[in-house]
Motif scaffolding. Structure first.
Motif, mmCIF file in Angstrom:
data_model
loop_
_atom_site.group_PDB
_atom_site.id
_atom_site.type_symbol
_atom_site.label_atom_id
_atom_site.label_comp_id
_atom_site.label_asym_id
_atom_site.label_seq_id
_atom_site.Cartn_x
_atom_site.Cartn_y
_atom_site.Cartn_z
ATOM 1 N N ARG A 1 13.853 64.538 31.035
ATOM 2 C CA ARG A 1 13.411 65.470 32.065
ATOM 3 C C ARG A 1 14.597 66.144 32.741
ATOM 4 N NH1 ARG A 1 10.357 69.421 33.782
ATOM 5 N NH2 ARG A 1 10.037 69.417 36.052
ATOM 6 N N MET A 2 15.645 65.399 32.979
ATOM 7 C CA MET A 2 16.830 65.981 33.599
ATOM 8 C C MET A 2 17.426 67.062 32.707
ATOM 9 S SD MET A 2 20.121 64.055 35.242
ATOM 10 C CE MET A 2 19.192 63.574 36.690
ATOM 11 N N ALA A 3 17.521 66.781 31.410
ATOM 12 C CA ALA A 3 18.065 67.770 30.490
ATOM 13 C C ALA A 3 17.164 68.994 30.393
ATOM 14 C CB ALA A 3 18.254 67.134 29.113
ATOM 15 N N GLU A 4 15.857 68.775 30.407
ATOM 16 C CA GLU A 4 14.896 69.869 30.322
ATOM 17 C C GLU A 4 15.033 70.836 31.488
ATOM 18 O OE1 GLU A 4 10.007 70.458 30.371
ATOM 19 O OE2 GLU A 4 10.911 68.485 30.658
ATOM 20 N N THR A 5 15.290 70.311 32.664
ATOM 21 C CA THR A 5 15.370 71.148 33.864
ATOM 22 C C THR A 5 16.757 71.735 34.090
ATOM 23 O OG1 THR A 5 15.883 69.230 35.240
ATOM 24 C CG2 THR A 5 13.554 69.826 34.996
ATOM 25 N N GLY A 6 17.775 71.185 33.430
ATOM 26 C CA GLY A 6 19.145 71.638 33.655
ATOM 27 C C GLY A 6 19.841 70.945 34.800
ATOM 28 N N ALA A 7 19.195 69.941 35.397
ATOM 29 C CA ALA A 7 19.850 69.157 36.452
ATOM 30 C C ALA A 7 21.007 68.360 35.864
ATOM 31 C CB ALA A 7 18.831 68.222 37.104
ATOM 32 N N GLY A 8 21.898 67.889 36.735
ATOM 33 C CA GLY A 8 23.070 67.178 36.244
ATOM 34 C C GLY A 8 23.429 65.976 37.085
ATOM 35 N N ILE A 9 24.378 65.206 36.580
ATOM 36 C CA ILE A 9 24.802 63.963 37.207
ATOM 37 C C ILE A 9 26.280 64.030 37.555
ATOM 38 C CG2 ILE A 9 25.133 61.475 36.888
ATOM 39 C CD1 ILE A 9 22.750 61.490 34.997
ATOM 40 N N PHE B 1 8.370 66.627 44.268
ATOM 41 C CA PHE B 1 8.583 67.444 45.457
ATOM 42 C C PHE B 1 9.412 68.698 45.165
ATOM 43 C CE2 PHE B 1 7.998 63.068 47.042
ATOM 44 C CZ PHE B 1 6.859 63.272 47.805
ATOM 45 N N GLY B 2 9.597 69.008 43.894
ATOM 46 C CA GLY B 2 10.324 70.214 43.519
ATOM 47 C C GLY B 2 11.826 70.112 43.675
ATOM 48 N N LEU B 3 12.370 68.898 43.549
ATOM 49 C CA LEU B 3 13.800 68.686 43.782
ATOM 50 C C LEU B 3 14.614 68.541 42.498
ATOM 51 C CD1 LEU B 3 13.600 66.189 46.795
ATOM 52 C CD2 LEU B 3 13.726 68.686 46.815
ATOM 53 N N VAL B 4 13.990 68.701 41.353
ATOM 54 C CA VAL B 4 14.704 68.555 40.083
ATOM 55 C C VAL B 4 14.737 69.908 39.396
ATOM 56 C CG1 VAL B 4 14.817 67.348 37.878
ATOM 57 C CG2 VAL B 4 13.926 66.161 39.898
ATOM 58 N N GLY B 5 15.924 70.501 39.372
ATOM 59 C CA GLY B 5 16.078 71.816 38.769
ATOM 60 C C GLY B 5 17.507 72.067 38.359
ATOM 61 N N ALA B 6 17.788 73.274 37.935
ATOM 62 C CA ALA B 6 19.105 73.603 37.388
ATOM 63 C C ALA B 6 20.223 73.494 38.413
ATOM 64 C CB ALA B 6 19.084 75.010 36.794
ATOM 65 N N ARG B 7 19.900 73.568 39.707
ATOM 66 C CA ARG B 7 20.918 73.490 40.743
ATOM 67 C C ARG B 7 20.925 72.130 41.442
ATOM 68 N NH1 ARG B 7 23.239 78.361 41.654
ATOM 69 N NH2 ARG B 7 24.045 77.707 43.682
ATOM 70 N N SER B 8 20.324 71.125 40.798
ATOM 71 C CA SER B 8 20.254 69.778 41.372
ATOM 72 C C SER B 8 21.408 68.919 40.871
ATOM 73 C CB SER B 8 18.931 69.106 41.003
ATOM 74 O OG SER B 8 17.830 69.846 41.495
ATOM 75 N N VAL B 9 22.124 68.315 41.805
ATOM 76 C CA VAL B 9 23.236 67.418 41.492
ATOM 77 C C VAL B 9 22.862 66.024 41.990
ATOM 78 C CG1 VAL B 9 25.683 66.910 41.827
ATOM 79 C CG2 VAL B 9 24.894 69.298 41.718
ATOM 80 N N PHE B 10 22.722 65.094 41.046
ATOM 81 C CA PHE B 10 22.362 63.722 41.372
ATOM 82 C C PHE B 10 23.577 62.819 41.156
ATOM 83 C CE2 PHE B 10 18.331 65.701 40.157
ATOM 84 C CZ PHE B 10 17.530 65.349 41.240
ATOM 85 N N ALA B 11 23.973 62.113 42.197
ATOM 86 C CA ALA B 11 25.100 61.196 42.070
ATOM 87 C C ALA B 11 24.645 59.906 41.411
ATOM 88 C CB ALA B 11 25.692 60.899 43.440
ATOM 89 N N HIS B 12 25.461 59.418 40.488
ATOM 90 C CA HIS B 12 25.353 58.106 39.841
ATOM 91 C C HIS B 12 24.521 58.135 38.560
ATOM 92 C CE1 HIS B 12 27.443 56.583 43.269
ATOM 93 N NE2 HIS B 12 26.492 57.039 44.072
ATOM 94 N N GLY B 13 23.215 57.944 38.635
ATOM 95 C CA GLY B 13 22.375 57.963 37.431
ATOM 96 C C GLY B 13 22.758 56.911 36.404
ATOM 97 N N ILE B 14 23.061 55.691 36.859
ATOM 98 C CA ILE B 14 23.525 54.675 35.896
ATOM 99 C C ILE B 14 22.412 53.749 35.420
ATOM 100 C CG2 ILE B 14 25.911 54.739 36.691
ATOM 101 C CD1 ILE B 14 25.423 52.218 38.262
ATOM 102 N N HIS B 15 21.207 53.874 35.994
ATOM 103 C CA HIS B 15 20.075 53.061 35.547
ATOM 104 C C HIS B 15 18.913 54.004 35.238
ATOM 105 C CE1 HIS B 15 22.268 49.472 36.706
ATOM 106 N NE2 HIS B 15 22.443 49.973 37.913
#
Length: 432
Positions: free
Chosen positions: A276-284, A254-268
């Motif tokens: 993919r997260m690293a490729e897009t620049g998204a972070g945790i 849905f276009g929600l993973v990008g350099a300005r995306s902040v995802f809480a947790h990401g433990i699993h």
């Protein structure tokens, strides 16, 4: 032009010290000079003092560090902190959704927002990415309170058209409210906006698509949501999106993973989603306190580092059990050790300051007390308690910092400064 100067021991960590040997900057007797709240000089007192004759210098007795940046926290949940007995999905149903329904009352939202921001300041937090509720005025209440305190806050109306009764919006209302809030608050004070779908299970495909459309239309806003926090939640997401490669893919389509995306947790996370997260620049935003409290698990620092994922640190109150970023950095150390990795205390400080600031795309403005940045800083007290004083007596800088992270909490915050002005003074009993 108003010049101010503060003298004391200054410490900051501008980059990840695991990869940059020059990341840590420390002046045992330093001078911090600011003009109208912006840092114009920093260095050894002996080198700088003569350059600013006539400027009054205030001596600060503790350790000066950048103001903490909380990369994930829920202000409507503060009154349900320490709610007993459930893991994530049941905890939401039993404790959190009922509390959030009360935010239909604007007066209640305003009262809680003020108390919440004062609690942040008391704990040395000067910037934060904050979840409100589905009610548009919950954002207004938070931003009004932030403007009054001159704090750097990012937030945005929660999107959840599959939420429970009383916390359910519609696609049309989500679009109209979000656009209106962005117009009303963008670039006011020190505020920024975040498109905020609660998580994949509480928004329809159409609403997730709307969230992607909002991000595309407003490239300066953040995306703020939850990801891979709890095993039961992860299984439910895969059931909901059976053709998704992994949890992250449920957002990515849905276009929600990008350099300005902040995802809480990401433990699993699987390696494919990490790549993919690293490729897009998204972070945790790592949230060790809530992960432990809800029995969710421990963040895998080795996996994240192997993929080069950007990281910050969040208290995640109310599943998190403390507003203290010192305490949360100490828990990050313990979470990493549970997986066999011992984090350096300077990395802990980086996560709580410059790391989180970079994740929120405000690293050019706050987080490391560099020239041109806003003068948000905290004075830490190594004598805050008899035990901390005993443990840090004669200790090295690293030992003192680690002791403050493991043993410290709000009591270790002597003062909090916003743009060079004292906003919290422990000895004065509150806001200054």
């Amino acid at each position: 032009m108003t010049l101010k100067a503060y003298r004391g021991e200054i410490l900051s960590v501008q980059h990840d010290p695991r990869h940059r040997p020059d990341a840590t900057r420390h002046e045992s007797d330093g001078l911090l000079v600011m003009e109208d709240g912006i840092i114009v000089a920093r260095g050894a007192y002996a080198d700088l003092a003569d350059r600013y004759p006539g400027v009054a210098v205030e001596n600060l007795p503790g350790l000066i560090v950048p103001g903490f940046v909380d990369a994930h926290v829920h202000y409507p949940q503060m009154d349900r902190i320490a709610a007993h007995g459930e893991q994530l999905l049941d905890w939401l149903e039993r404790h959190i959704f009922p509390a959030e329904k009360a935010f239909a009352d604007r007066a209640h939202a305003s009262e809680v927002a003020g108390v919440f921001l004062d609690e942040l300041l008391r704990n040395g937090t000067t910037s934060a990415l904050v979840f409100p509720t589905v009610h548009a005025h919950s954002v207004d209440a938070l931003f009004d309170a932030a403007i009054a305190r001159n704090m750097r806050i990012a937030s945005g109306k929660v999107l959840m058209d599959l939420g429970p009764d009383g916390l359910r919006d519609t696609i049309e209302a989500a679009r109209e409210d979000s656009e209106a809030l962005i117009r009303r608050w963008r670039s006011r004070g020190r505020l920024s906006y975040a498109v905020t779908p609660r998580f994949a299970l509480t928004s329809s495909d159409a609403q997730l698509r709307l969230a992607g459309d909002l991000l595309a239309a407003h490239p300066d806003v953040l995306l703020h949501t939850h990801l891979a926090e709890n095993l039961r939640e992860c299984a439910a997401v895969i059931d909901r999106f059976p053709d998704a490669y992994h949890y992250l893919d449920a957002y990515d389509r849905f276009g929600l993973v990008g350099a300005r995306s902040v995802f809480a947790h990401g433990i699993h996370m699987c390696d494919r989603s990490c790549a993919r997260m690293a490729e897009t620049g998204a972070g945790i935003a790592i949230c060790p306190s809530s992960n432990l409290f809800l029995g969710s698990g421990f963040f895998d620092f080795v996996q994240a580092d192997a993929h080069g994922i950007r990281l910050g640190l969040g208290t995640d109150v109310g599943a998190g059990t403390s507003f203290s970023m010192l305490f949360t950095a100490g828990l990050a150390y313990q979470a990493a050790l549970a997986r066999g990795t011992a984090l350096d205390p300077f990395f802990g400080l980086y996560l709580a300051t410059a790391g989180s600031a970079a994740l929120l795309h405000i690293g050019d403005r706050v987080g490391s007390l560099e020239l041109g940045q806003e003068a948000d800083f905290v004075v830490l007290d190594s004598n805050a308690t008899p035990l901390i004083a005993r443990r840090t007596a004669g200790a090295s800088l690293a030992e003192r910092l680690f002791a403050l992270q493991i043993l410290g909490d709000d009591r270790a915050i002597m003062r909090t400064y916003i743009m060079g002005e004292c906003a919290w003074d422990r000895n004065a009993g509150g806001s200054s």
